[in-house]
Scaffold this motif. Structure first.
Motif, PDB file in Angstrom:
ATOM      1  N   ARG A  92      30.166  -3.241 -17.917  1.00  0.00           N
ATOM      2  CA  ARG A  92      30.353  -4.678 -17.689  1.00  0.00           C
ATOM      3  C   ARG A  92      31.748  -4.977 -17.146  1.00  0.00           C
ATOM      4  O   ARG A  92      31.903  -5.839 -16.288  1.00  0.00           O
ATOM      5  CB  ARG A  92      30.130  -5.455 -18.977  1.00  0.00           C
ATOM      6  CG  ARG A  92      28.672  -5.567 -19.341  1.00  0.00           C
ATOM      7  CD  ARG A  92      28.541  -6.198 -20.727  1.00  0.00           C
ATOM      8  NE  ARG A  92      27.156  -6.225 -21.116  1.00  0.00           N
ATOM      9  CZ  ARG A  92      26.380  -7.304 -21.020  1.00  0.00           C
ATOM     10  NH1 ARG A  92      26.869  -8.419 -20.565  1.00  0.00           N
ATOM     11  NH2 ARG A  92      25.122  -7.250 -21.387  1.00  0.00           N
ATOM     12  N   THR A  93      32.762  -4.281 -17.654  1.00  0.00           N
ATOM     13  CA  THR A  93      34.122  -4.475 -17.152  1.00  0.00           C
ATOM     14  C   THR A  93      34.214  -4.078 -15.695  1.00  0.00           C
ATOM     15  O   THR A  93      34.776  -4.807 -14.865  1.00  0.00           O
ATOM     16  CB  THR A  93      35.125  -3.661 -17.995  1.00  0.00           C
ATOM     17  OG1 THR A  93      35.035  -4.088 -19.360  1.00  0.00           O
ATOM     18  CG2 THR A  93      36.548  -3.847 -17.502  1.00  0.00           C
ATOM     19  N   PHE A  94      33.645  -2.937 -15.342  1.00  0.00           N
ATOM     20  CA  PHE A  94      33.666  -2.460 -13.967  1.00  0.00           C
ATOM     21  C   PHE A  94      32.966  -3.440 -13.032  1.00  0.00           C
ATOM     22  O   PHE A  94      33.505  -3.831 -11.997  1.00  0.00           O
ATOM     23  CB  PHE A  94      33.020  -1.065 -13.878  1.00  0.00           C
ATOM     24  CG  PHE A  94      32.995  -0.513 -12.490  1.00  0.00           C
ATOM     25  CD1 PHE A  94      34.133   0.027 -11.923  1.00  0.00           C
ATOM     26  CD2 PHE A  94      31.830  -0.542 -11.740  1.00  0.00           C
ATOM     27  CE1 PHE A  94      34.122   0.533 -10.639  1.00  0.00           C
ATOM     28  CE2 PHE A  94      31.799  -0.043 -10.452  1.00  0.00           C
ATOM     29  CZ  PHE A  94      32.954   0.507  -9.894  1.00  0.00           C
ATOM     30  N   ILE A  95      31.766  -3.873 -13.410  1.00  0.00           N
ATOM     31  CA  ILE A  95      31.006  -4.818 -12.578  1.00  0.00           C
ATOM     32  C   ILE A  95      31.748  -6.151 -12.469  1.00  0.00           C
ATOM     33  O   ILE A  95      31.810  -6.751 -11.396  1.00  0.00           O
ATOM     34  CB  ILE A  95      29.583  -5.019 -13.140  1.00  0.00           C
ATOM     35  CG1 ILE A  95      28.773  -3.726 -12.986  1.00  0.00           C
ATOM     36  CG2 ILE A  95      28.873  -6.173 -12.443  1.00  0.00           C
ATOM     37  CD1 ILE A  95      27.441  -3.736 -13.695  1.00  0.00           C
ATOM     38  N   GLY A  96      32.340  -6.609 -13.563  1.00  0.00           N
ATOM     39  CA  GLY A  96      33.090  -7.860 -13.536  1.00  0.00           C
ATOM     40  C   GLY A  96      34.268  -7.808 -12.582  1.00  0.00           C
ATOM     41  O   GLY A  96      34.507  -8.742 -11.808  1.00  0.00           O
TER      42      GLY A  96
END
Length: 68
Positions: free
Chosen positions: A14-18
């Protein structure tokens, strides 16, 4: 506030996609996709930071291995 229901790998993804979506937001000229990227990117980063995903709670999903 919310019970943790996200595991480490879920939070990392989720951090990467965000971050990717925020980069897309700042690199796009305009339009609805730009603002959609911002909204989804911020939501992904917020849920990763909290360690909790409200839709996961509603659906009974828990990817967290430990109960903190």
């Amino acid at each position: 506030m919310f019970a943790k229901n996200m595991g480490q790998s879920d939070r990392f993804i989720r951090t990467f996609i965000g971050i990717v979506l925020l980069i897309v937001f700042f690199s796009m000229a305009g339009g609805i996709l730009k603002w959609l990227a911002l909204i989804v990117g911020v939501a992904m980063l917020a849920t990763a930071a909290m360690g909790s995903c409200p839709p996961y709670s509603l659906l009974g999903i828990n990817t967290c291995k430990t109960k903190d």
